[in-house]
Enzyme design. Structure first.
Site, short mmCIF file in Angstrom:
data_model
loop_
_atom_site.label_atom_id
_atom_site.label_comp_id
_atom_site.label_asym_id
_atom_site.label_seq_id
_atom_site.Cartn_x
_atom_site.Cartn_y
_atom_site.Cartn_z
N TYR A 38 6.06 141.63 -7.70
CA TYR A 38 6.23 140.24 -7.23
C TYR A 38 7.09 140.24 -5.97
O TYR A 38 8.24 140.69 -5.99
CB TYR A 38 6.87 139.36 -8.31
CG TYR A 38 5.96 139.07 -9.50
CD1 TYR A 38 4.63 139.48 -9.53
CD2 TYR A 38 6.43 138.37 -10.61
CE1 TYR A 38 3.80 139.21 -10.61
CE2 TYR A 38 5.62 138.10 -11.70
CZ TYR A 38 4.30 138.53 -11.70
OH TYR A 38 3.50 138.27 -12.78
N ASN B 5 8.34 119.67 -16.11
CA ASN B 5 7.55 120.57 -16.96
C ASN B 5 8.19 120.79 -18.33
O ASN B 5 7.49 120.86 -19.35
CB ASN B 5 7.31 121.90 -16.24
CG ASN B 5 6.48 121.71 -14.97
OD1 ASN B 5 5.95 120.61 -14.73
ND2 ASN B 5 6.36 122.74 -14.16
P1 NDP Z 1 1.44 127.57 -12.83
O1 NDP Z 1 -0.01 127.49 -13.10
O2 NDP Z 1 2.35 126.78 -13.69
O3 NDP Z 1 1.66 127.20 -11.30
C1 NDP Z 1 2.96 127.06 -10.82
C2 NDP Z 1 2.97 126.35 -9.48
O4 NDP Z 1 2.41 125.04 -9.60
C3 NDP Z 1 4.40 126.14 -9.02
O5 NDP Z 1 4.93 127.26 -8.39
C4 NDP Z 1 4.25 124.93 -8.13
O6 NDP Z 1 3.74 125.38 -6.88
C5 NDP Z 1 3.21 124.12 -8.88
N1 NDP Z 1 3.83 123.20 -9.86
C6 NDP Z 1 4.48 123.52 -11.00
N2 NDP Z 1 4.89 122.42 -11.65
C7 NDP Z 1 4.49 121.38 -10.91
C8 NDP Z 1 4.63 119.99 -11.06
N3 NDP Z 1 5.23 119.46 -12.12
N4 NDP Z 1 4.08 119.18 -10.09
C9 NDP Z 1 3.45 119.71 -9.03
N5 NDP Z 1 3.31 121.02 -8.82
C10 NDP Z 1 3.82 121.86 -9.76
O7 NDP Z 1 1.96 129.05 -13.00
P2 NDP Z 1 1.89 130.37 -12.06
O8 NDP Z 1 0.52 130.59 -11.57
O9 NDP Z 1 3.00 130.30 -11.07
O10 NDP Z 1 2.24 131.46 -13.13
C11 NDP Z 1 3.47 131.36 -13.85
C12 NDP Z 1 4.03 132.72 -14.09
O11 NDP Z 1 3.14 133.50 -14.88
C13 NDP Z 1 4.26 133.59 -12.85
O12 NDP Z 1 5.45 133.27 -12.15
C14 NDP Z 1 4.32 134.96 -13.45
O13 NDP Z 1 5.58 135.18 -14.03
C15 NDP Z 1 3.25 134.86 -14.53
N6 NDP Z 1 1.95 135.37 -14.03
C16 NDP Z 1 1.50 136.55 -14.57
C17 NDP Z 1 0.32 137.10 -14.16
C18 NDP Z 1 -0.13 138.38 -14.77
O14 NDP Z 1 -1.06 139.01 -14.25
N7 NDP Z 1 0.50 138.83 -15.83
C19 NDP Z 1 -0.53 136.46 -13.13
C20 NDP Z 1 0.00 135.19 -12.67
C21 NDP Z 1 1.19 134.69 -13.11
P3 NDP Z 1 3.89 124.59 -5.51
O15 NDP Z 1 4.90 123.47 -5.69
O16 NDP Z 1 4.32 125.62 -4.54
O17 NDP Z 1 2.51 124.07 -5.23
#
Ligand code: NDP
Length: 333
Positions: free
Chosen positions: A54, A309
């Site tokens: 990451y 959230n």
């Molecule tokens: P989400 O689907 O929850 O997306 C998170 C993103 O959505 C935030 O960074 C933000 O981005 C936006 N967001 C979150 N809450 C809100 C809200 N209330 N209102 C508006 N926008 C919001 O999760 P991720 O895709 O980030 O995945 C979460 C975690 O899972 C990762 O950090 C990682 O630790 C893990 N992961 C693991 C993987 C694997 O292969 N094992 C692959 C992917 C993730 P913004 O504001 O910038 O638009």
């Protein structure tokens, strides 16, 4: 906060955890990241997820710095990291040849390097970030058991493995009298359900498999903030894309799949309105309702998103069978 067992283990993790992919050490500056970590901790989140790749190791560094800065004790936390991709991801030629995959060498060296970046003596969970079909499963199982026996990790898990691969790891672990994977980390959200609800179904009972699920908002689509926009909102992950994952993802904006998903999100709005909650909260509450989920890993680019959230825990209590049926109907799944 609600705490759940990690699968059949004795470890208790917050039902909502905070992940650091893309955002920390990447899209947001460190001071802002510290504010988000603090907000999460104050809300009762004890579980923080990261990985060696990451932001090419920077996410682990920022998390380690937050722990020091706030004087958090490791026995109050659950920290997970992942090995497989190396710093720069497996396909990148700048990655040294043995700094990727699940050889015994990379499993052990990879976690040692992660611990250095985190500046911690151990992590609670270490994941095999992807399956490695070029390395014998016995070598992989032994490698992770070595980490556990040497006190560098307490549990090991898999991420994006198939049900058959997880069962194979357990078969080998049982044969060798070793520990199998306690947890799998798949994607799970309103738009991606098949693995968690069908493929893995028999693993929960048989192996006590826990789930820490990622992208519960499908990287933000399920918040509805992209609906009706001709361009991604300026502060969104798609507009601020810097690393290769989010740059690739930002290119999907407006394509056919994207449009189809936005239409489904639109159909969820009446359900959220009926409950008086945001779409993000509805989407997270729906994931929380699944009893096989040990923890829902959220991402957040601001403290306000953490607040919004985490409040999904209350929404989950209100979500009843009728709501769930309605959701299935509108999504057609
Ligand atoms: P989400 O689907 O929850 O997306 C998170 C993103 O959505 C935030 O960074 C933000 O981005 C936006 N967001 C979150 N809450 C809100 C809200 N209330 N209102 C508006 N926008 C919001 O999760 P991720 O895709 O980030 O995945 C979460 C975690 O899972 C990762 O950090 C990682 O630790 C893990 N992961 C693991 C993987 C694997 O292969 N094992 C692959 C992917 C993730 P913004 O504001 O910038 O638009």
């Amino acid at each position: 906060m609600e705490y759940r067992h990690l699968g059949r283990t004795g470890l208790k993790v917050s039902a909502i955890s905070l992940g650091s992919w893309i955002t920390y050490g990447g899209h947001v500056n460190n001071e802002h990241a510290f504010d988000i970590f603090k907000k999460a901790y104050d809300a009762g989140i004890n579980f923080f997820d990261t990985a060696e790749n990451y932001s090419a190791g920077k996410a682990e560094i920022v998390l380690g710095e937050a722990i020091k800065k706030f004087g958090w004790k490791q026995n109050d936390l659950v920290i997970s990291t992942k090995v497989y991709f190396g710093l720069n991801n497996s396909a990148d030629p700048s990655n040294p040849i043995n700094n990727v995959g699940l050889s015994r060498k990379h499993i052990i060296e990879g976690l040692n390097l992660s611990l250095k970046r985190l500046d911690l003596p151990y992590v609670d969970i270490v994941y095999a970030h992807r399956p490695d079909r070029d390395t014998p499963i016995e070598e992989i199982v032994r490698g992770f058991n070595y980490l556990i026996n040497s006190g560098k990790a307490f549990y090991w898990g898999t991420s994006e493995w198939s049900a058959v691969e997880i069962a194979d790891a357990w078969r080998v672990a049982d044969k060798l009298n070793l520990i199998g994977p306690a947890v799998e980390q798949p994607q799970y959200n309103l738009l991606v359900r098949e693995k968690v609800e069908n493929e893995f179904r028999w693993l929960y009972e048989k192996y006590g498999l826990g789930l820490t699920v990622f992208s519960p908002l499908k990287q933000g689509i399920l918040t509805g903030k992209y609906n009706g926009q001709s361009q991604p909102p300026a502060d969104s992950r798609l507009a601020t894309a810097k690393d290769k994952y989010s740059v690739a993802y930002s290119k999907t904006f407006g394509n056919e799949t994207w449009q189809r998903e936005l239409e489904l999100v639109e159909k969820l709005k009446p359900v959220a309105q009926e409950l008086g909650v945001s779409l993000a909260q509805l989407a997270l509450a729906w994931v929380l309702k699944n009893e096989n989920v040990s923890s829902v890993i959220i991402g957040a680019s601001s403290p306000a998103q953490v607040d919004e959230n985490v409040a999904a825990l209350e929404v989950a209590k209100k979500l009843n069978g009728d709501h769930l049926k309605k959701i299935d109907e509108v999504l057609g799944n």
